[in-house]
Design a protein around this motif. Structure first.
Motif, PDB file in Angstrom:
ATOM      1  N   LYS A 290      34.643  41.532  55.459  1.00  0.00           N
ATOM      2  CA  LYS A 290      33.928  41.103  56.662  1.00  0.00           C
ATOM      3  C   LYS A 290      34.777  41.269  57.921  1.00  0.00           C
ATOM      4  O   LYS A 290      34.287  41.106  59.030  1.00  0.00           O
ATOM      5  CB  LYS A 290      33.503  39.640  56.527  1.00  0.00           C
ATOM      6  N   ASN A 291      36.064  41.601  57.722  1.00  0.00           N
ATOM      7  CA  ASN A 291      36.947  41.750  58.876  1.00  0.00           C
ATOM      8  C   ASN A 291      38.013  42.806  58.570  1.00  0.00           C
ATOM      9  O   ASN A 291      39.201  42.518  58.495  1.00  0.00           O
ATOM     10  CB  ASN A 291      37.603  40.407  59.213  1.00  0.00           C
ATOM     11  N   ILE A 292      37.560  44.044  58.394  1.00  0.00           N
ATOM     12  CA  ILE A 292      38.488  45.132  58.088  1.00  0.00           C
ATOM     13  C   ILE A 292      39.296  45.468  59.343  1.00  0.00           C
ATOM     14  O   ILE A 292      38.725  45.748  60.405  1.00  0.00           O
ATOM     15  CB  ILE A 292      37.717  46.370  57.606  1.00  0.00           C
ATOM     16  N   PRO A 293      40.623  45.423  59.268  1.00  0.00           N
ATOM     17  CA  PRO A 293      41.455  45.673  60.448  1.00  0.00           C
ATOM     18  C   PRO A 293      41.243  47.071  61.018  1.00  0.00           C
ATOM     19  O   PRO A 293      40.886  48.010  60.302  1.00  0.00           O
ATOM     20  CB  PRO A 293      42.884  45.510  59.909  1.00  0.00           C
ATOM     21  N   LYS A 294      41.483  47.190  62.292  1.00  0.00           N
ATOM     22  CA  LYS A 294      41.370  48.468  62.971  1.00  0.00           C
ATOM     23  C   LYS A 294      42.459  49.416  62.466  1.00  0.00           C
ATOM     24  O   LYS A 294      43.579  48.993  62.197  1.00  0.00           O
ATOM     25  CB  LYS A 294      41.511  48.250  64.484  1.00  0.00           C
ATOM     26  N   PHE A 295      42.113  50.691  62.344  1.00  0.00           N
ATOM     27  CA  PHE A 295      43.035  51.734  61.897  1.00  0.00           C
ATOM     28  C   PHE A 295      43.505  51.540  60.461  1.00  0.00           C
ATOM     29  O   PHE A 295      44.634  51.867  60.112  1.00  0.00           O
ATOM     30  CB  PHE A 295      44.246  51.849  62.837  1.00  0.00           C
ATOM     31  N   TYR A 296      42.638  50.982  59.629  1.00  0.00           N
ATOM     32  CA  TYR A 296      42.901  50.899  58.193  1.00  0.00           C
ATOM     33  C   TYR A 296      41.912  51.811  57.479  1.00  0.00           C
ATOM     34  O   TYR A 296      40.721  51.832  57.806  1.00  0.00           O
ATOM     35  CB  TYR A 296      42.723  49.475  57.676  1.00  0.00           C
ATOM     36  N   ASN A 297      42.402  52.568  56.498  1.00  0.00           N
ATOM     37  CA  ASN A 297      41.549  53.444  55.708  1.00  0.00           C
ATOM     38  C   ASN A 297      41.278  52.807  54.345  1.00  0.00           C
ATOM     39  O   ASN A 297      42.178  52.210  53.747  1.00  0.00           O
ATOM     40  CB  ASN A 297      42.201  54.816  55.519  1.00  0.00           C
ATOM     41  N   LEU A 298      40.043  52.947  53.872  1.00  0.00           N
ATOM     42  CA  LEU A 298      39.632  52.273  52.642  1.00  0.00           C
ATOM     43  C   LEU A 298      40.079  53.030  51.393  1.00  0.00           C
ATOM     44  O   LEU A 298      39.964  54.256  51.313  1.00  0.00           O
ATOM     45  CB  LEU A 298      38.124  52.112  52.621  1.00  0.00           C
ATOM     46  N   LEU A 299      40.577  52.271  50.433  1.00  0.00           N
ATOM     47  CA  LEU A 299      40.896  52.799  49.108  1.00  0.00           C
ATOM     48  C   LEU A 299      39.802  52.415  48.102  1.00  0.00           C
ATOM     49  O   LEU A 299      39.720  52.998  47.025  1.00  0.00           O
ATOM     50  CB  LEU A 299      42.247  52.258  48.635  1.00  0.00           C
ATOM     51  N   GLU A 300      38.997  51.427  48.484  1.00  0.00           N
ATOM     52  CA  GLU A 300      37.849  51.000  47.683  1.00  0.00           C
ATOM     53  C   GLU A 300      36.647  50.874  48.616  1.00  0.00           C
ATOM     54  O   GLU A 300      36.759  50.291  49.694  1.00  0.00           O
ATOM     55  CB  GLU A 300      38.128  49.651  47.011  1.00  0.00           C
ATOM     56  N   TYR A 301      35.508  51.401  48.181  1.00  0.00           N
ATOM     57  CA  TYR A 301      34.307  51.340  49.015  1.00  0.00           C
ATOM     58  C   TYR A 301      33.088  51.721  48.161  1.00  0.00           C
ATOM     59  O   TYR A 301      33.219  52.176  47.020  1.00  0.00           O
ATOM     60  CB  TYR A 301      34.415  52.279  50.217  1.00  0.00           C
ATOM     61  N   PHE A 302      31.923  51.502  48.736  1.00  0.00           N
ATOM     62  CA  PHE A 302      30.684  51.861  48.047  1.00  0.00           C
ATOM     63  C   PHE A 302      30.170  53.202  48.571  1.00  0.00           C
ATOM     64  O   PHE A 302      30.165  53.455  49.772  1.00  0.00           O
ATOM     65  CB  PHE A 302      29.606  50.794  48.272  1.00  0.00           C
ATOM     66  N   GLU A 303      29.766  54.034  47.628  1.00  0.00           N
ATOM     67  CA  GLU A 303      29.085  55.275  47.980  1.00  0.00           C
ATOM     68  C   GLU A 303      27.733  55.223  47.283  1.00  0.00           C
ATOM     69  O   GLU A 303      27.626  55.451  46.085  1.00  0.00           O
ATOM     70  CB  GLU A 303      29.890  56.491  47.520  1.00  0.00           C
ATOM     71  N   GLY A 304      26.719  54.874  48.044  1.00  0.00           N
ATOM     72  CA  GLY A 304      25.442  54.551  47.437  1.00  0.00           C
ATOM     73  C   GLY A 304      25.588  53.223  46.716  1.00  0.00           C
ATOM     74  O   GLY A 304      26.021  52.231  47.305  1.00  0.00           O
ATOM     75  N   ASN A 305      25.250  53.207  45.445  1.00  0.00           N
ATOM     76  CA  ASN A 305      25.427  51.996  44.645  1.00  0.00           C
ATOM     77  C   ASN A 305      26.681  52.058  43.778  1.00  0.00           C
ATOM     78  O   ASN A 305      26.931  51.151  42.987  1.00  0.00           O
ATOM     79  CB  ASN A 305      24.185  51.767  43.756  1.00  0.00           C
ATOM     80  N   GLU A 306      27.433  53.140  43.937  1.00  0.00           N
ATOM     81  CA  GLU A 306      28.640  53.331  43.120  1.00  0.00           C
ATOM     82  C   GLU A 306      29.875  52.802  43.859  1.00  0.00           C
ATOM     83  O   GLU A 306      30.098  53.123  45.034  1.00  0.00           O
ATOM     84  CB  GLU A 306      28.836  54.810  42.799  1.00  0.00           C
ATOM     85  N   PHE A 307      30.637  51.968  43.184  1.00  0.00           N
ATOM     86  CA  PHE A 307      31.877  51.443  43.766  1.00  0.00           C
ATOM     87  C   PHE A 307      33.005  52.409  43.441  1.00  0.00           C
ATOM     88  O   PHE A 307      33.314  52.657  42.281  1.00  0.00           O
ATOM     89  CB  PHE A 307      32.189  50.058  43.195  1.00  0.00           C
ATOM     90  N   LYS A 308      33.604  52.983  44.475  1.00  0.00           N
ATOM     91  CA  LYS A 308      34.613  54.013  44.272  1.00  0.00           C
ATOM     92  C   LYS A 308      36.012  53.481  44.583  1.00  0.00           C
ATOM     93  O   LYS A 308      36.199  52.673  45.486  1.00  0.00           O
ATOM     94  CB  LYS A 308      34.313  55.226  45.150  1.00  0.00           C
ATOM     95  N   ARG A 309      36.978  53.971  43.813  1.00  0.00           N
ATOM     96  CA  ARG A 309      38.397  53.680  44.027  1.00  0.00           C
ATOM     97  C   ARG A 309      39.116  55.017  44.148  1.00  0.00           C
ATOM     98  O   ARG A 309      39.068  55.835  43.225  1.00  0.00           O
ATOM     99  CB  ARG A 309      38.969  52.863  42.862  1.00  0.00           C
ATOM    100  N   VAL A 310      39.761  55.237  45.292  1.00  0.00           N
ATOM    101  CA  VAL A 310      40.404  56.529  45.542  1.00  0.00           C
ATOM    102  C   VAL A 310      41.896  56.340  45.789  1.00  0.00           C
ATOM    103  O   VAL A 310      42.362  55.226  46.076  1.00  0.00           O
ATOM    104  CB  VAL A 310      39.749  57.236  46.751  1.00  0.00           C
TER     105      VAL A 310
ATOM    106  N   LYS B 110      27.627  48.425  54.231  1.00  0.00           N
ATOM    107  CA  LYS B 110      27.384  48.291  52.797  1.00  0.00           C
ATOM    108  C   LYS B 110      28.314  47.255  52.186  1.00  0.00           C
ATOM    109  O   LYS B 110      27.891  46.411  51.379  1.00  0.00           O
ATOM    110  CB  LYS B 110      27.585  49.649  52.120  1.00  0.00           C
ATOM    111  N   LEU B 111      29.574  47.285  52.572  1.00  0.00           N
ATOM    112  CA  LEU B 111      30.541  46.310  52.058  1.00  0.00           C
ATOM    113  C   LEU B 111      30.151  44.889  52.466  1.00  0.00           C
ATOM    114  O   LEU B 111      30.236  43.948  51.666  1.00  0.00           O
ATOM    115  CB  LEU B 111      31.948  46.640  52.567  1.00  0.00           C
ATOM    116  N   LYS B 112      29.703  44.737  53.707  1.00  0.00           N
ATOM    117  CA  LYS B 112      29.308  43.404  54.193  1.00  0.00           C
ATOM    118  C   LYS B 112      28.075  42.897  53.450  1.00  0.00           C
ATOM    119  O   LYS B 112      27.982  41.698  53.138  1.00  0.00           O
ATOM    120  CB  LYS B 112      29.056  43.452  55.702  1.00  0.00           C
TER     121      LYS B 112
END
Length: 246
Positions: free
Chosen positions: A166-186, A199-201
């Motif tokens: 709910k409060n992702i810091p500025k200039f941070y890149n995600l290593l976990e996120y949703f792509e559609g309904n799939e939860f991805k870890r990169v 989607k995360l919220k």
């Protein structure tokens, strides 16, 4: 000695400028050109004082010119190929002007003076210091996250931190996120867009998730500043390693 005082003043001023530019780069990802102009307006007169007071001979004058041309060309080339940003190149160029001769203060640098080109040693140490961040991140995550999920998230312990969705810091890149309904870890951070954040919220509101791993997109100026301090107090770490291996 007067050289110790002069170099100490120059090192302190340069450190203050670098620290301020790091702050700007972290906050805005932009360093105004006027900052480098201010820096040069201070250091060019100090260089003149240095050359006159310390009675540098013609060879040192020629060396100072050649080292600047070398750093200017190298810094611009690295910027041209996209190795880092414009502010990083300007920082190295400015340091080449600020320190035409490798600064020596009392017993510092302890190890060596590299090849004698201070800005080159700063760049070299900057690259070497980057892995130190991985160690810092790992120890920080170990303190904050403990060992509970270290097996699953071992790689992330070195490159990221867990952030509130709910409060992702500025200039941070995600290593976990949703792509559609799939939860991805990169393994390589992805810059979040509004769709990803929304989607995360929504998933957080459903109680499905509260935190994700993200990696800070740190500007290279931070490493240049670390490399600057290493160069002043220790010397050129790469030259030291190579000299001990060969």
């Amino acid at each position: 000695m007067i050289s110790d005082v002069l170099f100490s003043v120059k090192v302190l001023i340069a450190f203050l400028f670098l620290t301020y530019t790091c702050k700007l780069d972290l906050k805005e990802r932009r360093v105004p050109n006027r900052i480098w102009k201010y820096m040069l307006s201070i250091f060019i007169p100090l260089d003149i004082v240095e050359f006159l007071v310390l009675n540098y001979n013609l060879n040192l004058v020629l060396f100072s010119i050649l080292q600047f041309l070398l750093i200017f060309g190298l810094a611009y080339f690295l910027y041209y190929i996209g190795a880092y940003g414009g502010a990083d190149a300007k920082a190295l160029m400015s340091l080449a002007v600020a320190f035409p001769i490798y600064p020596k203060i009392l017993v510092f640098p302890i190890l060596n003076s590299g090849f004698g080109v201070f800005s080159f040693s700063v760049l070299s140490n900057s690259v070497i210091s980057a892995p130190l961040l991985l160690i810092y991140m790992f120890l920080r995550n170990l303190a904050n996250e403990g060992f509970k999920n270290i097996k699953k998230d071992f790689f992330y312990y070195f490159i990221g931190v867990r952030v509130d969705v709910k409060n992702i810091p500025k200039f941070y890149n995600l290593l976990e996120y949703f792509e559609g309904n799939e939860f991805k870890r990169v393994k390589r951070g992805v810059e979040p867009d509004l769709k990803m954040i929304s989607k995360l919220k929504r998933e957080a509101e459903k109680g499905n998730i509260d935190k994700v791993w993200a990696t800070p997109a740190l500007p290279f100026l931070i490493f240049i500043t670390i490399g600057f301090l290493i160069s002043v107090f220790l010397g050129d770490l790469l030259v030291w390693v190579l000299s001990n291996l060969l």
